[in-house]
Scaffold this motif. Structure first.
Motif, PDB file in Angstrom:
ATOM      1  N   SER A 183       0.817  -1.201   0.000  1.00 43.63           N
ATOM      2  CA  SER A 183       0.000   0.000   0.000  1.00 43.63           C
ATOM      3  C   SER A 183       0.856   1.258   0.000  1.00 43.63           C
ATOM      4  O   SER A 183       0.579   2.213  -0.717  1.00 43.63           O
ATOM      5  CB  SER A 183      -0.914   0.002   1.228  1.00 43.63           C
ATOM      6  OG  SER A 183      -1.786  -1.088   1.204  1.00 43.63           O
ATOM      7  N   THR A 184       1.913   1.248   0.815  1.00 46.25           N
ATOM      8  CA  THR A 184       2.731   2.448   0.943  1.00 46.25           C
ATOM      9  C   THR A 184       3.467   2.772  -0.334  1.00 46.25           C
ATOM     10  O   THR A 184       3.667   3.938  -0.679  1.00 46.25           O
ATOM     11  CB  THR A 184       3.732   2.275   2.101  1.00 46.25           C
ATOM     12  OG1 THR A 184       3.000   1.901   3.265  1.00 46.25           O
ATOM     13  CG2 THR A 184       4.494   3.553   2.365  1.00 46.25           C
ATOM     14  N   LYS A 185       3.879   1.739  -1.103  1.00 41.56           N
ATOM     15  CA  LYS A 185       4.567   1.983  -2.362  1.00 41.56           C
ATOM     16  C   LYS A 185       3.647   2.629  -3.382  1.00 41.56           C
ATOM     17  O   LYS A 185       4.068   3.439  -4.193  1.00 41.56           O
ATOM     18  CB  LYS A 185       5.087   0.660  -2.916  1.00 41.56           C
ATOM     19  CG  LYS A 185       6.320   0.128  -2.182  1.00 41.56           C
ATOM     20  CD  LYS A 185       6.803  -1.150  -2.809  1.00 41.56           C
ATOM     21  CE  LYS A 185       8.045  -1.679  -2.111  1.00 41.56           C
ATOM     22  NZ  LYS A 185       8.508  -2.939  -2.706  1.00 41.56           N
ATOM     23  N   LYS A 186       2.361   2.251  -3.363  1.00 44.70           N
ATOM     24  CA  LYS A 186       1.451   2.745  -4.380  1.00 44.70           C
ATOM     25  C   LYS A 186       1.041   4.194  -4.141  1.00 44.70           C
ATOM     26  O   LYS A 186       0.851   4.952  -5.070  1.00 44.70           O
ATOM     27  CB  LYS A 186       0.197   1.856  -4.424  1.00 44.70           C
ATOM     28  CG  LYS A 186       0.455   0.478  -5.013  1.00 44.70           C
ATOM     29  CD  LYS A 186      -0.842  -0.286  -5.160  1.00 44.70           C
ATOM     30  CE  LYS A 186      -0.619  -1.623  -5.829  1.00 44.70           C
ATOM     31  NZ  LYS A 186      -1.864  -2.367  -6.026  1.00 44.70           N
ATOM     32  N   VAL A 187       0.850   4.522  -2.871  1.00 42.95           N
ATOM     33  CA  VAL A 187       0.338   5.853  -2.578  1.00 42.95           C
ATOM     34  C   VAL A 187       1.172   6.485  -1.473  1.00 42.95           C
ATOM     35  O   VAL A 187       1.304   5.932  -0.392  1.00 42.95           O
ATOM     36  CB  VAL A 187      -1.144   5.799  -2.129  1.00 42.95           C
ATOM     37  CG1 VAL A 187      -1.659   7.211  -1.853  1.00 42.95           C
ATOM     38  CG2 VAL A 187      -1.987   5.127  -3.194  1.00 42.95           C
ATOM     39  N   ALA A 188       1.759   7.615  -1.738  1.00 41.85           N
ATOM     40  CA  ALA A 188       2.537   8.316  -0.727  1.00 41.85           C
ATOM     41  C   ALA A 188       1.597   8.920   0.301  1.00 41.85           C
ATOM     42  O   ALA A 188       0.421   9.177   0.042  1.00 41.85           O
ATOM     43  CB  ALA A 188       3.368   9.414  -1.384  1.00 41.85           C
ATOM     44  N   ARG A 189       2.136   9.141   1.470  1.00 40.24           N
ATOM     45  CA  ARG A 189       1.342   9.787   2.502  1.00 40.24           C
ATOM     46  C   ARG A 189       0.884  11.155   1.988  1.00 40.24           C
ATOM     47  O   ARG A 189       1.643  11.922   1.461  1.00 40.24           O
ATOM     48  CB  ARG A 189       2.182   9.950   3.772  1.00 40.24           C
ATOM     49  CG  ARG A 189       2.599   8.620   4.387  1.00 40.24           C
ATOM     50  CD  ARG A 189       3.414   8.858   5.646  1.00 40.24           C
ATOM     51  NE  ARG A 189       3.936   7.612   6.180  1.00 40.24           N
ATOM     52  CZ  ARG A 189       3.278   6.795   6.985  1.00 40.24           C
ATOM     53  NH1 ARG A 189       2.040   7.101   7.333  1.00 40.24           N
ATOM     54  NH2 ARG A 189       3.826   5.681   7.442  1.00 40.24           N
ATOM     55  N   GLY A 190      -0.390  11.469   2.182  1.00 48.90           N
ATOM     56  CA  GLY A 190      -0.880  12.708   1.609  1.00 48.90           C
ATOM     57  C   GLY A 190      -1.877  13.450   2.457  1.00 48.90           C
ATOM     58  O   GLY A 190      -2.462  14.423   1.979  1.00 48.90           O
ATOM     59  N   GLY A 191      -2.132  13.006   3.686  1.00 48.83           N
ATOM     60  CA  GLY A 191      -3.038  13.747   4.537  1.00 48.83           C
ATOM     61  C   GLY A 191      -4.503  13.457   4.285  1.00 48.83           C
ATOM     62  O   GLY A 191      -4.884  12.557   3.553  1.00 48.83           O
TER      63      GLY A 191
END
Length: 217
Positions: free
Chosen positions: A131-139
């Motif tokens: 999951s973390t690879k697909k979508v960066a932390r974004g709030g």
């Protein structure tokens, strides 16, 4: 995907949610069952007991077409064979892929030992790696955008920082709000850095009535 978000009979209406141990002892898990059948057997289980779920994990053995999957509580490790499409997870949902159940084990080492040692392994922990690879932390804004893409969700937003509102397109669809709330709450921490400390309220957008609530604490 929708089966995890719209369970007709919620476990709270039954004698209780099923545990991994009760599913195994009842004979609901059987060798050669498909991944879809396997997933269905966990529909009334606790989220922590549910494999093929965003907080669980998996390992894919490409050379032998085997895959090991496990639930967040890591109480059992399930080996699948004839896998050409392994589990892939987004922020809140997983595509289960294919394959049939071959065996299950008390430890990851035992599960690996049941597979040919010459197989190459591609590992992924669906809650922290894939999951973390697909979508960066974004709030919170990116979190809301992702929630709006969940089947059955009509809209979502933050009326205040302690409260997340989710509007359901089919409010009478038998949704399991505990499971959906758990998924959103924990998925937001892992993928968007949105920390716990708020309530998730589910609404009927047609009559503006509250239909469910989950405390993300």
């Amino acid at each position: 995907m929708k089966k995890l978000l719209a369970i007709v009979v919620q476990c709270l209406l039954l004698t209780g949610c099923a545990t991994t141990e009760s599913l195994i002892s009842s004979g609901k898990l059987r060798k050669d069952m498909s991944k879809s059948e396997f997933q269905d057997s966990f529909l009334t289980s606790y989220p922590s007991d549910t494999p093929l779920y965003t907080d669980g994990g998996s390992e894919f053995f490409a050379n032998s077409s085997n895959e090991i999957v496990w639930a967040p509580n890591k109480s059992q490790f399930y080996v699948f064979k004839n896998v050409s499409q392994p589990v892939t997870c987004g922020i809140f949902l997983c595509k289960i892929g294919n394959g049939t159940l071959d065996s299950w084990h008390d430890s990851l080492d035992d599960a690996r030992a049941s597979i040919s040692q010459s197989a190459s392994v591609t590992s992924s922990n669906t809650s922290t790696t894939s999951s973390t690879k697909k979508v960066a932390r974004g709030g919170r804004e990116k979190m809301v955008k992702e929630i709006k893409g969940i089947p059955g969700v009509a809209d979502a937003g933050w009326p205040q920082k302690e409260s997340l509102w989710i509007f359901m397109s089919n409010p009478k669809g038998g949704h399991d709000f505990d499971r959906l709330g758990y998924t959103v709450c924990n998925g937001a921490v892992a993928n968007f850095g949105v920390q716990k400390g708020y309530s998730i309220t589910f609404w009927n957008p047609y009559n503006k009535k509250e239909i469910g609530k989950f405390r993300c604490y």
